[in-house]
Enzyme design. Structure first.
Site, PDB file in Angstrom:
ATOM      1  N   GLU B  53      55.830  44.446  45.586  1.00 34.56           N
ATOM      2  CA  GLU B  53      56.260  43.455  46.563  1.00 34.56           C
ATOM      3  C   GLU B  53      57.699  43.145  46.559  1.00 34.56           C
ATOM      4  O   GLU B  53      58.270  42.634  47.617  1.00 34.56           O
ATOM      5  CB  GLU B  53      55.258  42.189  46.531  1.00 34.56           C
ATOM      6  N   PHE B 115      39.540  34.600  42.476  1.00 32.37           N
ATOM      7  CA  PHE B 115      40.008  35.668  42.026  1.00 32.37           C
ATOM      8  C   PHE B 115      41.479  36.035  42.912  1.00 32.37           C
ATOM      9  O   PHE B 115      41.326  35.600  43.983  1.00 32.37           O
ATOM     10  CB  PHE B 115      38.970  36.864  42.508  1.00 32.37           C
ATOM     11  N   GLN B 116      42.397  36.428  42.176  1.00 31.30           N
ATOM     12  CA  GLN B 116      43.618  36.423  42.875  1.00 31.30           C
ATOM     13  C   GLN B 116      44.185  35.305  43.527  1.00 31.30           C
ATOM     14  O   GLN B 116      44.701  35.230  44.431  1.00 31.30           O
ATOM     15  CB  GLN B 116      43.805  37.938  43.664  1.00 31.30           C
ATOM     16  N   LYS B 165      42.159  33.563  53.863  1.00 34.76           N
ATOM     17  CA  LYS B 165      41.479  34.539  54.354  1.00 34.76           C
ATOM     18  C   LYS B 165      40.746  34.390  55.322  1.00 34.76           C
ATOM     19  O   LYS B 165      40.234  35.083  56.528  1.00 34.76           O
ATOM     20  CB  LYS B 165      40.736  35.469  53.248  1.00 34.76           C
TER      21      LYS B 165
END
Ligand SMILES: Cc1cc2nc3c(=O)[nH]c(=O)nc-3n(C[C@H](O)[C@H](O)[C@H](O)COP(=O)(O)OP(=O)(O)OC[C@H]3O[C@@H](n4cnc5c(N)ncnc54)[C@H](O)[C@@H]3O)c2cc1C
Ligand SMILES: Cc1ncc(C[n+]2csc(CCOP(=O)(O)OP(=O)(O)O)c2C)c(N)n1
Ligand SMILES: [Mg+2]
Lengths: 180, 588
Positions: B53, B115-116, B165
């Site tokens: 990234e 998560f993440q 998301k």
């Protein structure tokens, strides 16, 4: 080459420190306060007092009142740095404008009995502090006023059994009819 | 226009199109899959897949700097976002417009150590001009348009839009960009006319003037460079340029004194020190420029043109600040100058130029060439000779090679020089070259690299191969972290603590492993031929140019010294060893 004598980096006479009250109107959105405070910690500016509250619900703005101390050039930088932030609408230096009104509220808990207790209550009356909680061995006083008055009250209560203080930080507006 | 319903992911693509974006640099992951799915189903936005990234961020920076457009990066939540911290900070310090879109865990999971998950807006707050966490799909298009506005208006900089998301999946109303711009963020672009008049008067009356111009001229666009040239030629005054401003004024012009600052020329630094009127144009008095602050240009009156009021009086007090966009302010200044045709002190100016010519004749960029080893300065000169007459873009890593590139590769036009100035990020140049080549597929794009820096982001060679980007990575391989070694010589008794790599890779094999073309040259006589071949190859090239190991980058203002206390090329090792005193040692 390099013939010149080396001087110290430290400028000999440091310009005096000034204390300024800044009134900053910002978008009332999450993260804005963090951004403003991050500016102060990230660039090593002082925060002596900080108050925040939503001021106009419809306009979706909050007012942050910051009291800061620094050399004149640093104060100027602080104002420029604040003004260029995207969520900041206006920055006013109430100290530079002169004659601003500043008030603070303090809650002061004093523990004691006998003469000491009586003296505390007598002085509280002189300062026009209200008793908002009491028992035979303690008082909680509520005091509103200029920061200097609050400082003085706290100092006086020190030897009279002061155990706890909570101050709101400064609320300030300019005199007259001008708004931001 | 009719409000249109679409998903958050589709809105991202639509907003990019409406903002005129054609290229995005990114790397997928769980939290951006809906956006990647939307990318898959359209053809207007071209996505370059990087290998890390950080590479996406620097590629976006190179793209932005070489086009004047915004660079766009797209990364996933958690590690994708944290890998962006370096390029965001780099873009903030160098005023590069960049929009970074990050995925985030679903809104109802935020704060649960999902998560993440990471606090992306919290982590990136100090390294962005502004950032937003989108909590309602109906705010998404407005925030995206605002992000582009903020990145490009006023002093340009990076912004982050963090999109959970569930918002990417949700359907809402898309609103097109608002032509009215922004409700509160309205930076001043037009300079105060009284200040402009006062500045003109000061410039006209100057006996020892200098223009000190910086990256702000490039930020302002090609029009600003044009106006700068016109104004400087009209006045006949000398001009010097910061590292970030190279190309805004043609290097071939006799009025240009070269770069100033720590590794600037003798004439530029002495002229800055002795001038009586300094005109700073889009330059921020960085410590690489000023040297010791209390000895900086002690007898000059200073004018500063800058779009950011916080750049004024930050390090150096100026007499006439002019807040505004360079192109507007210069246009107004030209107008006043032409209308008033002010009388200048021709005799004084002639004397000033005579003094400058004396400084020039010291030839502070001289170096001792060699027949046996390639001197790094010579390599850059030969590279320049071979690229003359072509559209060439140069990026760099950070170190001595970066300074040699700045000193020995002359630029005639803006936007052709991409370097990490403020943060000094090793590993910037290779991915930046990927971004530049993406924007300019037919141009020659060269990363002038160091052997240590190039290892930091070399995985982007794979990106170059995948996307047919024939970048040239020209390593000035001195087998040291040369800049660190030089400072150890200056400050630490030449004890070379960890400033060389014990196990450098075989760069030719490395190139081949990646599917690039490798060259290795160590004899001065072979250099020209190899460079010519490198240019001819229409594929990514890794060029291992073995140069003298212990060359120092000179001239130099040792830290803590003034502009007129420079170390010149003829400095002996003993002079170098003792150039910095205790007070200077604490500076970086
Ligand atoms: C190893 C190393 C060595 C270095 N040595 C040197 C050296 O010798 N010499 C040197 O010059 N640098 C050197 N640098 C770079 C240095 O650290 C700074 O990055 C650089 O000097 C800053 O350049 P600048 O002043 O042009 O400012 P920039 O960082 O380019 O800032 C631009 C300024 O212009 C303003 N601006 C932006 N847009 C506009 C606009 N549209 N209109 C008006 N104003 C605008 C901004 O507000 C800002 O104040 C070195 C870096 C490294 C890594
Ligand atoms: C990411 C990062 N880490 C550390 C540094 C400190 N640093 C500055 S220059 C340099 C050495 C660069 O070596 P090389 O790429 O070989 O270039 P040279 O100076 O030899 O030309 C280092 C370690 C940096 N600028 N960036
Ligand atoms: Mg090296």
């Amino acid at each position: 080459m390099n013939a010149q004598p080396t001087q110290s980096f430290v400028q000999p006479a440091k310009p005096p420190l000034e204390r300024h009250t800044l009134s900053v109107v910002v978008d009332n959105e999450p993260g804005v306060l963090a951004r403003v405070i991050g500016l102060f910690s990230g660039r090593g500016y002082n925060i002596d007092s900080l108050t925040v509250s939503e001021t106009e619900h419809a306009a979706h703005v909050s007012r942050i009142t910051i009291v800061t101390t620094g050399q004149a050039t640093v104060i100027e930088q602080i104002k420029a740095q604040l003004s260029r932030m995207v969520p900041v609408h206006t920055v006013r230096d109430l100290t530079a404008e002169g004659g601003s009104l500043e008030r603070e509220l303090a809650l002061v808990k004093v523990v004691g009995t006998g003469d000491q207790r009586n003296e505390a209550l007598r002085l509280a009356q002189v300062f026009r502090a209200d008793v908002i909680d009491a028992n035979v061995d303690h008082f909680v006083f509520e005091l509103t006023g200029k920061p200097a008055k609050v400082d003085q009250f706290i100092a006086i209560m020190g030897p009279l059994g002061l155990v706890e203080v909570c101050r709101t930080g400064i609320a300030a507006v300019s005199r007259g009819k001008r708004t931001d | 226009m009719e409000p249109r319903m679409m998903t958050g992911a589709e809105m991202v693509l639509q907003a990019l199109v409406d903002q005129g974006v054609t290229d995005v640099f990114g790397y997928p992951g769980g939290a951006v899959l809906p956006i990647y799915d939307a990318i898959f189903q359209q053809e207007k936005i071209f996505h370059t897949l990087v290998r890390h990234e950080q590479g996406a961020g620097h590629a976006a920076e190179g793209y932005a700097r070489s086009t004047g457009k915004v660079g766009v990066a797209l990364v996933t939540s958690g590690p994708g976002a944290t890998n962006m911290v370096t390029p965001l900070t780099d873009a903030l310090l160098d005023s590069i417009p960049m929009v970074c879109i990050t995925g985030q865990v679903a809104t109802h999971l935020i704060g649960s150590d999902a998560f993440q998950e990471c606090d992306t807006v919290g982590i990136t707050r100090p390294c962005t001009k502004n950032n937003w966490l989108v909590k309602d799909v109906n705010d998404l298009s407005r925030i995206l348009h605002e992000a582009f506005y903020v990145a490009t208006h006023g002093r340009p900089g990076p912004v982050v839009v963090d999109i959970p998301k569930d918002i990417q999946f949700a359907t809402g109303v898309y609103t097109p960009p608002d032509p009215r711009g922004h409700k509160t963020y309205q930076p001043q672009v037009k300079g105060d006319s009284a200040a402009i008049r006062a500045a003109i008067e000061l410039i006209a009356g100057a006996r020892r003037p200098i223009f000190y111009t910086g990256g702000g001229v490039i930020n302002s666009g090609p029009e600003a460079s044009k106006l700068l040239r016109e104004f400087v030629r009209l006045t006949g005054h000398p001009i010097t340029t910061t590292l970030m401003g190279l190309g805004s004024y043609p290097a071939s012009d006799p009025q240009w004194l070269g770069m100033l600052g720590m590794h600037g020329t003798y004439e530029a630094n002495n002229a800055m020190h002795d001038c009586d009127v300094m005109v700073a144009v889009g330059a921020r008095f960085d410590d690489r420029i000023t040297g010791r602050l209390n000895a900086f240009s002690p007898n000059s009156r200073k004018i500063q043109i800058d779009i950011d009021p916080s750049s004024i009086n930050k390090n150096v007090r100026v007499d006439i600040p002019i807040i505004g966009d360079v192109k507007n302010v210069l246009a107004d200044m030209l107008h006043v100058w032409k209308a008033e045709k002010p009388k200048t002190d021709k005799a004084a100016l002639k004397q000033w130029w005579a003094q400058i010519d004396k400084w020039r004749s010291r030839n502070s960029l001289a170096y001792r060439n060699s027949r046996d080893v390639i001197m790094p300065q010579y390599a850059v000169e030969r590279l320049y000779e071979a690229t003359k007459g072509r559209e060439t873009f140069i990026t760099t890593e950070v170190g001595q090679h970066q300074m040699w590139a700045a000193q020995y590769f002359p630029f005639e036009e803006p936007n052709h020089w991409m370097t990490s100035g403020g943060l000094g990020t090793m590993g910037y140049g290779l991915p930046a070259a990927v971004g530049v080549q993406t924007a300019h597929p037919d141009a020659l794009v060269i990363d002038i690299a160091g052997d240590a820096s190039v290892l930091m982001t070399m995985q982007e060679m794979s990106t170059a191969v995948q996307h047919d980007l024939p970048i040239k990575i020209f390593i000035l391989n001195n087998q040291h972290m040369g800049m660190v070694r030089q400072w150890q010589q200056l400050l630490h008794g030449n004890r070379l603590s960890h400033s060389y790599t014990e196990a450098l890779p075989d760069f030719v094999k490395l190139a081949e492993a990646y599917g690039c073309v490798g060259f290795e040259v160590s004899k001065p006589g072979d250099l020209d031929g190899a460079i010519a071949e490198m240019i001819k190859v229409n594929r990514p090239v890794l060029f291992d140019c073995r140069v003298a190991a212990l060359a120092n980058c000179l001239p130099m203002i040792p830290s803590g010294k003034a502009h007129n206390e420079m170390l010149l090329p003829e400095a002996t090792d003993a002079e170098i060893d003792s150039a910095i005193d205790d007070a200077g040692k604490v500076m970086v």
